[in-house]
Design a protein around this motif. Structure first.
Motif, PDB file in Angstrom:
ATOM      1  N   ASP A 173     -75.599 -37.549  24.887  1.00 28.40           N
ATOM      2  CA  ASP A 173     -75.371 -37.963  23.502  1.00 28.40           C
ATOM      3  C   ASP A 173     -74.523 -36.960  22.719  1.00 28.40           C
ATOM      4  OD1 ASP A 173     -76.965 -40.277  23.879  1.00 28.40           O
ATOM      5  OD2 ASP A 173     -78.774 -39.076  23.590  1.00 28.40           O
ATOM      6  N   GLN A 174     -74.705 -35.671  22.979  1.00 25.05           N
ATOM      7  CA  GLN A 174     -74.042 -34.643  22.182  1.00 25.05           C
ATOM      8  C   GLN A 174     -72.703 -34.206  22.756  1.00 25.05           C
ATOM      9  OE1 GLN A 174     -76.735 -31.377  21.542  1.00 25.05           O
ATOM     10  NE2 GLN A 174     -78.485 -32.717  21.263  1.00 25.05           N
ATOM     11  N   GLY A 175     -72.388 -34.618  23.977  1.00 20.68           N
ATOM     12  CA  GLY A 175     -71.148 -34.184  24.600  1.00 20.68           C
ATOM     13  C   GLY A 175     -71.290 -32.801  25.209  1.00 20.68           C
ATOM     14  N   VAL A 176     -70.171 -32.071  25.334  1.00 23.05           N
ATOM     15  CA  VAL A 176     -70.174 -30.747  25.959  1.00 23.05           C
ATOM     16  C   VAL A 176     -70.889 -29.757  25.045  1.00 23.05           C
ATOM     17  CG1 VAL A 176     -68.738 -28.827  26.737  1.00 23.05           C
ATOM     18  CG2 VAL A 176     -68.061 -31.180  27.244  1.00 23.05           C
ATOM     19  N   VAL A 177     -71.885 -29.044  25.601  1.00 26.54           N
ATOM     20  CA  VAL A 177     -72.630 -28.047  24.833  1.00 26.54           C
ATOM     21  C   VAL A 177     -72.323 -26.628  25.308  1.00 26.54           C
ATOM     22  CG1 VAL A 177     -74.494 -29.627  24.252  1.00 26.54           C
ATOM     23  CG2 VAL A 177     -74.639 -28.300  26.354  1.00 26.54           C
ATOM     24  N   GLN A 178     -71.665 -26.499  26.469  1.00 29.70           N
ATOM     25  CA  GLN A 178     -71.307 -25.172  26.975  1.00 29.70           C
ATOM     26  C   GLN A 178     -70.115 -25.323  27.919  1.00 29.70           C
ATOM     27  OE1 GLN A 178     -74.475 -23.140  29.025  1.00 29.70           O
ATOM     28  NE2 GLN A 178     -73.259 -21.301  29.425  1.00 29.70           N
ATOM     29  N   ALA A 179     -69.212 -24.349  27.897  1.00 30.33           N
ATOM     30  CA  ALA A 179     -68.039 -24.381  28.776  1.00 30.33           C
ATOM     31  C   ALA A 179     -67.518 -22.957  28.939  1.00 30.33           C
ATOM     32  CB  ALA A 179     -66.951 -25.291  28.203  1.00 30.33           C
TER      33      ALA A 179
ATOM     34  N   GLN B 228     -63.917 -20.341  29.991  1.00 37.58           N
ATOM     35  CA  GLN B 228     -62.474 -20.264  29.729  1.00 37.58           C
ATOM     36  C   GLN B 228     -61.662 -20.966  30.809  1.00 37.58           C
ATOM     37  OE1 GLN B 228     -60.899 -19.136  27.027  1.00 37.58           O
ATOM     38  NE2 GLN B 228     -62.877 -18.653  26.064  1.00 37.58           N
ATOM     39  N   SER B 229     -62.167 -20.945  32.039  1.00 43.38           N
ATOM     40  CA  SER B 229     -61.438 -21.621  33.121  1.00 43.38           C
ATOM     41  C   SER B 229     -61.348 -23.116  32.873  1.00 43.38           C
ATOM     42  CB  SER B 229     -62.137 -21.351  34.463  1.00 43.38           C
ATOM     43  OG  SER B 229     -62.084 -19.982  34.787  1.00 43.38           O
ATOM     44  N   LEU B 230     -62.395 -23.696  32.292  1.00 50.81           N
ATOM     45  CA  LEU B 230     -62.349 -25.128  31.974  1.00 50.81           C
ATOM     46  C   LEU B 230     -61.325 -25.388  30.870  1.00 50.81           C
ATOM     47  CD1 LEU B 230     -63.745 -27.916  32.562  1.00 50.81           C
ATOM     48  CD2 LEU B 230     -65.032 -27.499  30.469  1.00 50.81           C
ATOM     49  N   LEU B 231     -61.277 -24.496  29.870  1.00 51.86           N
ATOM     50  CA  LEU B 231     -60.295 -24.664  28.805  1.00 51.86           C
ATOM     51  C   LEU B 231     -58.877 -24.694  29.373  1.00 51.86           C
ATOM     52  CD1 LEU B 231     -61.546 -22.343  25.902  1.00 51.86           C
ATOM     53  CD2 LEU B 231     -61.861 -24.786  26.171  1.00 51.86           C
ATOM     54  N   ALA B 232     -58.569 -23.750  30.271  1.00 56.09           N
ATOM     55  CA  ALA B 232     -57.240 -23.693  30.865  1.00 56.09           C
ATOM     56  C   ALA B 232     -56.958 -24.944  31.691  1.00 56.09           C
ATOM     57  CB  ALA B 232     -57.121 -22.436  31.730  1.00 56.09           C
ATOM     58  N   LEU B 233     -57.959 -25.406  32.424  1.00 59.45           N
ATOM     59  CA  LEU B 233     -57.787 -26.597  33.250  1.00 59.45           C
ATOM     60  C   LEU B 233     -57.496 -27.824  32.398  1.00 59.45           C
ATOM     61  CD1 LEU B 233     -57.974 -27.893  36.097  1.00 59.45           C
ATOM     62  CD2 LEU B 233     -60.415 -28.194  35.678  1.00 59.45           C
ATOM     63  N   LEU B 234     -58.192 -27.932  31.261  1.00 56.06           N
ATOM     64  CA  LEU B 234     -58.033 -29.092  30.394  1.00 56.06           C
ATOM     65  C   LEU B 234     -56.842 -28.963  29.447  1.00 56.06           C
ATOM     66  CD1 LEU B 234     -61.779 -29.688  29.451  1.00 56.06           C
ATOM     67  CD2 LEU B 234     -60.428 -30.936  31.132  1.00 56.06           C
ATOM     68  N   GLY B 235     -56.239 -27.769  29.398  1.00 55.88           N
ATOM     69  CA  GLY B 235     -55.071 -27.588  28.550  1.00 55.88           C
ATOM     70  C   GLY B 235     -55.392 -27.325  27.101  1.00 55.88           C
ATOM     71  N   PHE B 236     -56.545 -26.673  26.812  1.00 56.46           N
ATOM     72  CA  PHE B 236     -56.927 -26.336  25.440  1.00 56.46           C
ATOM     73  C   PHE B 236     -56.888 -24.828  25.247  1.00 56.46           C
ATOM     74  CE2 PHE B 236     -59.098 -30.468  26.021  1.00 56.46           C
ATOM     75  CZ  PHE B 236     -58.569 -31.151  24.942  1.00 56.46           C
ATOM     76  N   ASP B 237     -56.844 -24.405  23.960  1.00 55.66           N
ATOM     77  CA  ASP B 237     -56.799 -22.977  23.627  1.00 55.66           C
ATOM     78  C   ASP B 237     -58.110 -22.474  23.046  1.00 55.66           C
ATOM     79  OD1 ASP B 237     -54.093 -22.865  24.360  1.00 55.66           O
ATOM     80  OD2 ASP B 237     -53.492 -23.605  22.379  1.00 55.66           O
TER      81      ASP B 237
ATOM     82  N   ASP C  45     -63.830 -24.674  20.463  1.00 58.91           N
ATOM     83  CA  ASP C  45     -64.272 -25.771  19.609  1.00 58.91           C
ATOM     84  C   ASP C  45     -63.482 -27.059  19.857  1.00 58.91           C
ATOM     85  OD1 ASP C  45     -61.865 -25.050  18.526  1.00 58.91           O
ATOM     86  OD2 ASP C  45     -62.653 -24.470  16.570  1.00 58.91           O
ATOM     87  N   GLN C  46     -62.375 -26.960  20.601  1.00 57.79           N
ATOM     88  CA  GLN C  46     -61.624 -28.158  20.973  1.00 57.79           C
ATOM     89  C   GLN C  46     -62.319 -28.928  22.093  1.00 57.79           C
ATOM     90  OE1 GLN C  46     -57.886 -25.815  21.670  1.00 57.79           O
ATOM     91  NE2 GLN C  46     -56.934 -27.421  20.426  1.00 57.79           N
ATOM     92  N   VAL C  47     -63.259 -28.259  22.765  1.00 56.87           N
ATOM     93  CA  VAL C  47     -63.952 -28.857  23.909  1.00 56.87           C
ATOM     94  C   VAL C  47     -65.391 -29.213  23.565  1.00 56.87           C
ATOM     95  CG1 VAL C  47     -64.823 -28.389  26.240  1.00 56.87           C
ATOM     96  CG2 VAL C  47     -62.488 -27.729  25.615  1.00 56.87           C
ATOM     97  N   LEU C  48     -66.075 -28.326  22.825  1.00 54.77           N
ATOM     98  CA  LEU C  48     -67.485 -28.545  22.513  1.00 54.77           C
ATOM     99  C   LEU C  48     -67.670 -29.841  21.729  1.00 54.77           C
ATOM    100  CD1 LEU C  48     -68.622 -24.939  21.522  1.00 54.77           C
ATOM    101  CD2 LEU C  48     -68.857 -26.095  23.736  1.00 54.77           C
TER     102      LEU C  48
END
Length: 620
Positions: A307-313, A315-324, A327-330
């Motif tokens: 229900d809440q989406g991503v609660v933890q991630a 830096q490697s996931l950020l790079a993989l998804l193309g975010f900086d 808070d763009q992922v959480l």
């Protein structure tokens, strides 16, 4: 039989006793006496009034109900002198208690003691009863009396016993609990602690209880604790999840997780605080270590709530998804993270994990936030927490591997095309040159044999046979390398010839229908489809145990479709999930990859016991 005079004397004595008691109750007035009797009769306690000799002068209604008798019994009873008469009360008092009762009554009368109470068991109609007996003095102007009061304390005693049992259970529970329990008053003094708390402080329980927290920890730590206590005392509300770092006197530091709740008295006033603490140092260190590992790993890591989406991630996931930024992922959903991916197509990753509780080596292709095509392998574990279902996953970036594999497949397909061209060139050389040379040599040997005389004629005949065998072998090799019929007549004729050869060698009958498509199919695709049909017929002979094969070569829109269907034993197509492994199906692997390279596809339909159908589809 008693005489009339005897009866009169007894009645007279009873009347005197009644009159004496009446005088007691009536003085100073009749109304007061009646009121006192009414009050005694209204009490639930059993009340008996005796003279100083132990004679019963009066008993209230509760007493009469207890012993199920009347005043005639009481008038004969002497409590302090006649034990047999006392036993007629059906009180079933133990003998030792009865002796003590009589002795203490005499002591009370002689004013050797000022008050008296005793407890004993009484059984009435199979029900246990505990009574408390007490004496008190009743003085009048004319005479002194003793009031005997029997109070039923059975319920109270059972309640106290139950309370004691609950207290013992609570005591056992508190001392068995691994957490630290502290009961403190409003002045920060310890009222009660459990064994775990005493062990943590390395002090006996009796030395801890009653001491101030300022005696046990540093003033700064005690002040910190007390501030939380005061908040609980002031608000009357509990305070949860307090994480504190402590520095013991022996050195080092410890992390403590604490919950605090207020204690109330019967008037609802806060009298203290109950503190439940747990040493979570090892857990904090483990979490820190795990977080450090997660942060430095090259694989993308995330925890997602349905229900809440991503609660933890990480830096490697950020790079993989193309975010900086994190808070763009959480808070994002799976579909938002892996846009244009397979999971977005109405496939719920939670549902994929539901059956086994985990997801292993799930391939996923998606476009990241920077527009890059990424290939990942996801491994995930489904967990049930207080917050609901959560999924922890690792994403391994295999984009470079996929690109390398694609290049390898491209090279393999190009190599196959080059190989096929070379096979065709060699077959042409064998057919047009070697075959012709062998045929010419055979003709010349035939002419020479006719002119020669024996034994030269026999030797020439033998050489001629060898040349004929070589020519025959060259023709067979030509067909194996690249059948001339495939290019000279067409794919349909080549498949027809192949099926006839298949039937002759295996005994499996066939049916074949086809369209006139040869003019539309280029040589590369024609050779590939021919080799694919050849490989599929080989698999039928080797694995299917079929008795019939149906084949077709048809045009479907702007594509060519070949279907090979057998009536064999079939197989579980799930096993083909691993046919990327060359050792588990090199032929099928080659067919799929080569057709894919030329813009086509292969589809296999089979079921255990129901035969197999393979579809080859290629764009013209």
């Amino acid at each position: 039989m008693k005489s009339v005079s005897g009866v009169k004397k007894e009645n007279t004595r009873q009347c005197q006793d009644q009159a004496s008691m009446t005088n007691v109750l009536v003085k100073p007035s009749v109304a007061a006496g009646q009121l006192l009797a009414t009050v005694f009769d209204s009490l639930s306690n059993e009340i008996v009034i005796l003279d100083l000799s132990g004679n019963i002068l009066y008993a209230n209604q509760a007493w009469k109900t207890l012993i199920k008798s009347d005043m005639q019994v009481f008038s004969k009873l002497q409590v302090g002198r006649n034990l047999k008469e006392l036993s007629r009360l059906h009180v079933e008092m133990p003998e030792n208690d009865l002796i003590r009762l009589c002795r203490d009554f005499e002591d009370f009368v002689s004013k050797k003691i000022k008050n008296y109470s005793i407890e004993f068991e009484h059984h009435e109609e199979q029900e246990g009863r505990t009574s408390r007996v007490s004496f008190s003095a009743l003085e009048t102007e004319a005479q002194s009396f003793v009031v005997l009061n029997l109070e039923d304390i059975s319920l109270r005693k059972r309640a106290l016993e139950d309370l004691q049992e609950k207290q013992n259970e609570l005591e056992t529970l508190l001392n068995a609990a691994p957490i630290y329990i502290w009961h403190k008053d409003v002045h920060n003094n310890l009222i009660r602690v459990n064994q775990a708390a005493a062990k943590a402080k390395q002090m006996p329980l009796d030395e801890l209880e009653g001491r101030s927290m300022y005696e046990l920890v540093s003033e700064a730590v005690a002040d910190t604790f007390f501030q939380d206590d005061l908040e609980v005392i002031r608000t009357g509300k509990p305070k949860y999840d307090i994480i504190e770092r402590m520095y013991p006197k022996q050195g080092g530091s410890r992390w403590i997780h604490t919950n605090k709740a207020p204690c109330f008295d019967l008037q609802g006033n806060v009298t203290g605080v109950i503190v439940a603490s747990q040493d979570i140092t090892d857990r904090i260190y483990a979490q820190t270590l795990l977080q450090n590992i997660i942060d430095i790993t090259e694989e993308g890591f995330f925890v997602i709530d349905k229900d809440q989406g991503v609660v933890q991630a990480n830096q490697s996931l950020l790079a993989l998804l193309g975010f900086d930024q994190m808070d763009q992922v959480l808070g994002k959903s799976i579909q938002e993270l892996f846009k244009s991916g397979l999971i977005q197509d109405n496939v719920d990753i939670f549902d994929l994990c539901e059956e086994k509780g985990f997801l292993k080596d799930q391939d996923l292709t998606f476009e990241n936030n920077q527009g890059q095509c990424k290939h990942v392998v996801i491994n995930a574990v489904l967990q049930y927490t207080d917050e609901g279902r959560r999924l922890s996953a690792l994403c391994r970036d295999i984009t470079q591997r996929k690109e390398a594999e694609q290049k390898l497949r491209s090279y393999a397909s190009k190599l196959m095309i080059v190989e096929e061209r070379e096979r065709r060139r060699i077959a042409t050389v064998l057919h047009d040159h070697v075959g012709q040379l062998l045929a010419m040599a055979n003709l010349k040997l035939t002419a020479l044999t006719q002119k020669a005389e024996a034994p030269s004629s026999d030797m020439l005949t033998s050489i001629q046979q060898l040349i004929q065998d070589a020519n025959s072998y060259a023709k067979t090799l030509t067909v194996e390398l690249s059948p001339p019929i495939l290019y000279e007549v067409g794919l349909g004729a080549a498949i027809q010839w192949l099926l006839e050869k298949f039937q002759t060698e295996s005994g499996i009958s066939y049916q074949f229908k086809h369209d006139e498509l040869d003019v539309l199919i280029n040589n590369e695709l024609r050779s590939l489809l021919y080799q694919a049909v050849k490989e599929l017929l080989h698999n039928v002979v080797k694995h299917s145990q079929a008795s019939r094969v149906a084949a077709s070569l048809l045009r479907v829109d702007d594509a060519v479709e070949i279907k090979i269907e057998d009536d064999g034993i079939g197989f579980d197509t799930k096993k083909l999930k691993n046919y990327d492994d060359v050792s588990k199906g090199f032929g099928l692997f080659n067919i799929r990859e080569h057709i894919y390279y030329l813009g086509g596809s292969m589809r296999i339909c089979s079921k255990q016991g129901h035969g197999t159908t393979v579809y080859l589809h290629a764009t013209l």
